[in-house]
Scaffold this active site. Structure first.
Site, PDB file in Angstrom:
ATOM      1  N   ASP A  90       0.842  -1.198   0.000  1.00 26.81           N
ATOM      2  CA  ASP A  90       0.000   0.000   0.000  1.00 26.81           C
ATOM      3  C   ASP A  90       0.876   1.245   0.000  1.00 26.81           C
ATOM      4  O   ASP A  90       2.058   1.195   0.344  1.00 26.81           O
ATOM      5  CB  ASP A  90      -0.909   0.001   1.232  1.00 26.81           C
ATOM      6  CG  ASP A  90      -2.119   0.922   1.084  1.00 26.81           C
ATOM      7  OD1 ASP A  90      -2.267   1.547   0.011  1.00 26.81           O
ATOM      8  OD2 ASP A  90      -2.908   1.017   2.040  1.00 26.81           O
ATOM      9  N   ALA A 104       1.239   5.594   1.060  1.00 28.03           N
ATOM     10  CA  ALA A 104       1.125   6.391   2.280  1.00 28.03           C
ATOM     11  C   ALA A 104       1.031   7.856   1.892  1.00 28.03           C
ATOM     12  O   ALA A 104       1.469   8.262   0.812  1.00 28.03           O
ATOM     13  CB  ALA A 104       2.321   6.157   3.196  1.00 28.03           C
ATOM     14  N   LYS A 126      -1.730   7.599   6.915  1.00 23.25           N
ATOM     15  CA  LYS A 126      -2.512   7.062   5.818  1.00 23.25           C
ATOM     16  C   LYS A 126      -3.971   7.443   6.035  1.00 23.25           C
ATOM     17  O   LYS A 126      -4.349   7.848   7.117  1.00 23.25           O
ATOM     18  CB  LYS A 126      -2.371   5.531   5.753  1.00 23.25           C
ATOM     19  CG  LYS A 126      -0.969   5.061   5.394  1.00 23.25           C
ATOM     20  CD  LYS A 126      -0.768   3.555   5.505  1.00 23.25           C
ATOM     21  CE  LYS A 126      -1.813   2.741   4.804  1.00 23.25           C
ATOM     22  NZ  LYS A 126      -1.955   3.092   3.369  1.00 23.25           N
ATOM     23  N   GLY A 132      -5.833   9.256   3.424  1.00 24.00           N
ATOM     24  CA  GLY A 132      -6.295  10.300   2.512  1.00 24.00           C
ATOM     25  C   GLY A 132      -7.429   9.820   1.625  1.00 24.00           C
ATOM     26  O   GLY A 132      -8.286  10.594   1.210  1.00 24.00           O
ATOM     27  N   GLU A 146      -7.402  -0.688   5.934  1.00 21.86           N
ATOM     28  CA  GLU A 146      -5.959  -0.767   5.698  1.00 21.86           C
ATOM     29  C   GLU A 146      -5.233  -1.213   6.963  1.00 21.86           C
ATOM     30  O   GLU A 146      -4.304  -2.023   6.915  1.00 21.86           O
ATOM     31  CB  GLU A 146      -5.435   0.591   5.228  1.00 21.86           C
ATOM     32  CG  GLU A 146      -5.883   0.951   3.823  1.00 21.86           C
ATOM     33  CD  GLU A 146      -5.543   2.375   3.417  1.00 21.86           C
ATOM     34  OE1 GLU A 146      -5.639   2.683   2.221  1.00 21.86           O
ATOM     35  OE2 GLU A 146      -5.185   3.184   4.293  1.00 21.86           O
ATOM     36  N   LYS A 184       6.703  11.945  -0.418  1.00 23.48           N
ATOM     37  CA  LYS A 184       5.989  11.537   0.801  1.00 23.48           C
ATOM     38  C   LYS A 184       6.918  11.421   2.016  1.00 23.48           C
ATOM     39  O   LYS A 184       6.451  11.268   3.140  1.00 23.48           O
ATOM     40  CB  LYS A 184       5.290  10.187   0.574  1.00 23.48           C
ATOM     41  CG  LYS A 184       4.326  10.170  -0.615  1.00 23.48           C
ATOM     42  CD  LYS A 184       3.199  11.173  -0.442  1.00 23.48           C
ATOM     43  CE  LYS A 184       2.076  10.966  -1.449  1.00 23.48           C
ATOM     44  NZ  LYS A 184       2.473  11.108  -2.846  1.00 23.48           N
TER      45      LYS A 184
END
EC number: 5.3.1.6
Length: 219
Positions: free
Chosen positions: A81, A83, A94, A96, A103, A121
């Site tokens: 995933d 971030a 996380k 957004g 998650e 990020k």
């Protein structure tokens, strides 16, 4: 390379960590979407996926990848995933995309969490990106007041309902010096489902897209 090209590069690079014959945990968002595209290229080599959102489930199914309910698996070999922010200790903000609770559940089940991000990020201190908190609707005002006590400025995310039927408060103006402690504090507020701090269970591997290529970071 554009930001989207960097996201695509890390999405495809994550295939290296997928073990054939396993069920793969899949996240949500623009970077995770590139990973789903990549996963589609090896769909005949994996058993299927567990998805963190309805949007990701729809895309996985459109590519012919079987999607399992989280309750059907005891553990996952890997979870991939993106971030919204990540620090040097591989702790993340996380949520957004409003999929933070699912998650976090998949991250807890997974033996290995591979975080895929572009270099923008990476931060020294988490908190410039507003911290999402998933809240049961009737507790929205109370939770907001409690978040103010912690130094934040919560804002209700208008017209967003999570896949679990809840609302999101985005907490601004935080400099999160101790992410694990703040995660615990917010999760103890009555009415909070979970907070988008992934500090107690951070990433095991980070694939970071840079102009020089994909950088692999491990603890």
């Amino acid at each position: 390379m554009t930001q989207d090209e960097l996201k695509k590069a890390v999405g495809w690079a994550a295939l290296e960590f997928v073990t054939p014959g396993t069920v793969v945990g899949v996240g949500t968002g623009s970077t995770a979407s590139h990973f789903i595209d990549a996963l589609g290229s090896i769909k005949d080599q994996i058993e299927g996926a567990v998805s963190s959102s309805e949007a990701s489930t729809e895309k996985l199914k459109s590519l012919g990848i079987p999607v399992f309910d989280c309750n059907e698996v005891d553990s996952l070999d890997i979870y991939v995933d993106g971030a919204d922010e990540i620090n040097g200790n591989m702790q993340m903000i996380k949520g957004g995309g409003a999929a933070l609770t699912r998650e976090k559940i998949i991250a807890a089940i997974a033996k290995k969490f591979v975080c895929i991000v572009d270099a923008s990020k990476k931060v020294e201190v988490l908190g410039k990106f507003p911290l999402p908190v998933e809240v049961i609707p009737m507790a929205r005002a109370y939770v907001a007041r409690e978040l103010v006590k912690l130094g934040g400025v919560p804002k209700y995310r208008q017209n967003v309902v999570t896949d679990n039927g809840n609302v999101i408060l985005d907490v601004h103006n935080l400099a999160i010096l101790d992410p694990a402690e703040l995660e615990n504090k917010i999760n103890r507020i009555s009415g909070v489902v979970t907070v988008g701090l992934f500090a107690n269970r951070g990433a095991d591997i980070v694939l970071m897209g840079t102009l020089d290529g994909v950088e692999t970071i491990t603890q």
